[in-house]
Write a protein that holds these residues in place. Structure first.
Motif, short mmCIF file in Angstrom:
data_model
loop_
_atom_site.label_atom_id
_atom_site.label_comp_id
_atom_site.label_asym_id
_atom_site.label_seq_id
_atom_site.Cartn_x
_atom_site.Cartn_y
_atom_site.Cartn_z
N ASP A 50 29.15 101.54 75.12
CA ASP A 50 28.39 101.54 73.86
C ASP A 50 28.48 102.85 73.08
O ASP A 50 27.49 103.31 72.52
CB ASP A 50 26.91 101.17 74.11
N ARG A 114 24.03 104.25 65.13
CA ARG A 114 22.58 103.99 65.09
C ARG A 114 21.79 105.02 65.90
O ARG A 114 20.64 105.27 65.62
CB ARG A 114 22.28 102.58 65.62
N SER A 135 26.44 106.17 69.00
CA SER A 135 26.44 104.79 69.49
C SER A 135 26.02 103.84 68.38
O SER A 135 25.16 104.17 67.56
CB SER A 135 25.47 104.65 70.66
N LYS A 137 24.33 101.30 69.03
CA LYS A 137 23.08 100.72 69.53
C LYS A 137 21.91 101.67 69.30
O LYS A 137 22.03 102.86 69.56
CB LYS A 137 23.19 100.44 71.03
N ARG A 140 20.33 104.23 72.42
CA ARG A 140 21.37 104.11 73.46
C ARG A 140 21.20 105.18 74.55
O ARG A 140 21.49 104.94 75.71
CB ARG A 140 22.75 104.23 72.80
#
Length: 161
Positions: A50, A114, A135, A137, A140
Motif C-alpha cells: 500500500d 492519502r 500511501s 490509503k 496507512r
C-alpha cells in the motif's frame, strides 16, 4: 552482487526487523549516498504494501531536493516551511499523517496520496534530508511502521559515515 528481497514473515515488528537486516546487508560497505538511497527506496517500495511513493529528499542548505525514489514523478524542490517533508526537516521529528488533506500546507505531488510518513535524516544534529513514504490509503502508517522506518532510516544515516 545480486540482491533479492525476501518475503517478510511474522508480526509487523518482526517484519521490520527483517527489512532492517536486509537494508543493512544491502548498504554494507557502500558509502555513496545516491547509490544507497536508490537501493533503499527500491527495497522499501517493493517490500511494504500500500505505498505509491517511497524515496528521499536531500537538504541542499536551503531546501529539500528530490533524490532517488520509486513511484510517480515527484515535486523537485520543497521549502522547509511547506508540507509534511518540510515539517519533518524543520523539526527533525518524524511526521506521521493519517490524512494529508487535513495537514496544513500539504503539498500534493501525487493526488492519489492519502497518508504519509516522513522520517528526518540527520547526522550530529545536522539535517541531511528525509525519507518520505506516501500511501493511497488513509491512516496507512501506525506507530510500528514509524519505529520500523526510523530504524531503516538510521541504517541509511549510518552508511554516510
Amino acid at each position: 552482487m545480486s540482491f533479492t528481497s525476501q518475503m517478510l514473515t511474522g508480526s509487523k515488528p518482526e517484519q521490520y526487523a527483517q527489512l532492517t537486516a536486509q537494508a543493512r546487508a544491502l548498504l554494507a560497505g557502500e558509502p555513496d549516498r545516491i547509490a544507497n538511497a536508490a537501493n533503499l527506496a527500491a527495497l522499501v517500495y517493493h517490500s511494504l504494501p500500500d505505498l505509491n511513493w517511497a524515496g528521499f529528499y536531500f537538504f541542499d542548505g536551503t531546501e529539500l531536493v528530490v533524490g532517488p525514489f520509486q513511484g510517480l514523478p515527484a515535486c523537485v524542490r520543497i521549502p522547509l516551511d511547506k508540507g509534511v517533508c518540510g515539517a519533518a526537516a524543520r523539526t527533525l521529528q518524524t511526521q506521521r499523517v493519517e490524512d494529508v488533506d487535513a495537514f496544513p500546507g500539504h503539498i500534493a505531488c501525487d493526488s492519489a496520496s492519502r497518508s504519509e510518513l516522513v522520517v528526518p535524516l540527520s547526522t550530529n544534529g545536522q539535517l541531511v534530508g528525509v525519507l518520505d513514504l506516501d500511501s493511497p490509503k488513509l491512516a496507512r502508517f501506525d506507530e510500528e511502521d514509524q519505529r520500523g522506518l526510523e530504524s531503516i532510516a538510521a541504517v541509511f544515516v549510518e552508511s554516510l559515515t
